[in-house]
Motif scaffolding. Structure first.
Motif, PDB file in Angstrom:
ATOM      1  N   TRP A  57       0.836  -1.204   0.000  1.00  0.00           N
ATOM      2  CA  TRP A  57       0.000   0.000   0.000  1.00  0.00           C
ATOM      3  C   TRP A  57       0.868   1.249   0.000  1.00  0.00           C
ATOM      4  O   TRP A  57       0.619   2.182  -0.763  1.00  0.00           O
ATOM      5  CB  TRP A  57      -0.918  -0.033   1.217  1.00  0.00           C
TER       6      TRP A  57
ATOM      7  N   TRP B 273      -4.389  -1.074  11.798  1.00  0.00           N
ATOM      8  CA  TRP B 273      -4.950  -0.299  10.694  1.00  0.00           C
ATOM      9  C   TRP B 273      -5.535   1.021  11.183  1.00  0.00           C
ATOM     10  O   TRP B 273      -5.926   1.860  10.395  1.00  0.00           O
ATOM     11  CB  TRP B 273      -6.041  -1.098   9.982  1.00  0.00           C
ATOM     12  N   TRP B 274      -5.613   1.200  12.491  1.00  0.00           N
ATOM     13  CA  TRP B 274      -6.241   2.376  13.083  1.00  0.00           C
ATOM     14  C   TRP B 274      -5.194   3.249  13.755  1.00  0.00           C
ATOM     15  O   TRP B 274      -4.245   2.745  14.360  1.00  0.00           O
ATOM     16  CB  TRP B 274      -7.273   1.932  14.125  1.00  0.00           C
TER      17      TRP B 274
ATOM     18  N   GLN C 142      -1.560   7.592  10.016  1.00  0.00           N
ATOM     19  CA  GLN C 142      -3.003   7.488   9.817  1.00  0.00           C
ATOM     20  C   GLN C 142      -3.247   6.758   8.505  1.00  0.00           C
ATOM     21  O   GLN C 142      -3.251   7.366   7.441  1.00  0.00           O
ATOM     22  CB  GLN C 142      -3.630   8.881   9.785  1.00  0.00           C
ATOM     23  N   LEU C 143      -3.446   5.455   8.569  1.00  0.00           N
ATOM     24  CA  LEU C 143      -3.660   4.683   7.348  1.00  0.00           C
ATOM     25  C   LEU C 143      -5.025   4.966   6.745  1.00  0.00           C
ATOM     26  O   LEU C 143      -5.210   4.897   5.533  1.00  0.00           O
ATOM     27  CB  LEU C 143      -3.503   3.192   7.629  1.00  0.00           C
ATOM     28  N   ARG C 144      -5.986   5.234   7.595  1.00  0.00           N
ATOM     29  CA  ARG C 144      -7.332   5.621   7.147  1.00  0.00           C
ATOM     30  C   ARG C 144      -7.535   7.065   7.597  1.00  0.00           C
ATOM     31  O   ARG C 144      -7.887   7.312   8.739  1.00  0.00           O
ATOM     32  CB  ARG C 144      -8.378   4.699   7.743  1.00  0.00           C
ATOM     33  N   SER C 145      -7.338   7.972   6.688  1.00  0.00           N
ATOM     34  CA  SER C 145      -7.273   9.383   7.070  1.00  0.00           C
ATOM     35  C   SER C 145      -8.594  10.137   6.944  1.00  0.00           C
ATOM     36  O   SER C 145      -8.622  11.350   7.091  1.00  0.00           O
ATOM     37  CB  SER C 145      -6.203  10.076   6.224  1.00  0.00           C
ATOM     38  N   GLN C 146      -9.700   9.448   6.705  1.00  0.00           N
ATOM     39  CA  GLN C 146     -10.968  10.135   6.484  1.00  0.00           C
ATOM     40  C   GLN C 146     -11.374  10.992   7.683  1.00  0.00           C
ATOM     41  O   GLN C 146     -11.770  12.155   7.517  1.00  0.00           O
ATOM     42  CB  GLN C 146     -12.093   9.142   6.176  1.00  0.00           C
TER      43      GLN C 146
END
Length: 152
Positions: free
Chosen positions: A20, A71-72, A137-141
Motif C-alpha cells: 500500500w 490499521w487504526w 493514519q492509514l485511514r485518514s478520512q
C-alpha cells in the motif's frame, strides 16, 4: 538507528501495508495551495506536529488502540501552549524514536526556534497555541473531515 514502523504488524498485514505504501508513493495528487495574503513577517505562526505530543495534564493519544488494530490510528488532536517544554509534555507515538523529542522538544515541535524567528523579525509572532496529532493514519478520512477542520 533504524525504526521499524511495522513492528506491531503480523506478517500478512506487514506485506499488505508495504504494498500500500509503495502504491501511495507512486500516485500523484494535487496539493491544495492558498497564497499568503501578507508577508510572513506580519503573520502569526502555529505549528502542527505529527509526533503525538500531548501535555502531561491532557488525555494521552490512544496507543493501545493502535496496538490492538494496526490499521487504526488515533485521529484526535491535542493543543500545546507556546513555551511548553519537555517537562510539560509526553510523546505518544509507536512509529518514531521518542527519545529524541523527549530530550529536545524542538525535534518534533520547534517552538523555541519559532520564537527565535520572531525575535529576528522573520515571522510576526508564534501563535499562543500549537497542535499535535498522531501520525501514521492509514485511514485518514476522520483526520481529513473532522480533525483538520477543527484545528483550522
Amino acid at each position: 538507528m533504524t525504526i521499524d514502523s511495522y513492528r506491531f504488524l503480523d506478517f500478512a498485514t506487514r506485506q499488505i501495508i508495504k504494498a500500500w505504501v509503495s502504491r501511495e508513493t507512486q500516485e500523484t495528487r494535487s496539493i491544495p495551495w492558498t497564497p499568503m495574503s501578507k508577508p510572513l513577517a506580519e503573520c502569526s505562526i502555529a505549528l502542527v506536529s505529527t509526533a503525538g505530543v500531548a501535555r502531561r495534564d491532557d488525555e494521552p493519544f490512544d496507543e493501545e488502540g493502535e496496538r490492538r488494530n494496526p490499521w487504526w490510528g488515533d485521529p484526535t488532536y491535542r493543543t500545546i501552549p507556546q513555551g511548553a517544554t519537555e517537562d510539560d509534555v509526553e510523546l505518544h507515538h509507536l512509529h518514531i524514536d521518542r527519545r529524541f523529542g523527549r530530550e529536545d522538544l524542538d525535534v518534533v515541535l520547534p517552538m523555541r526556534r519559532l520564537r527565535e524567528l520572531a525575535n529576528d523579525g522573520s515571522i510576526g509572532r508564534p501563535a499562543e497555541t500549537h497542535y499535535s496529532i498522531m501520525g501514521y493514519q492509514l485511514r485518514s478520512q476522520v483526520l481529513e473531515r473532522e480533525t483538520a477542520p477543527a484545528i483550522a
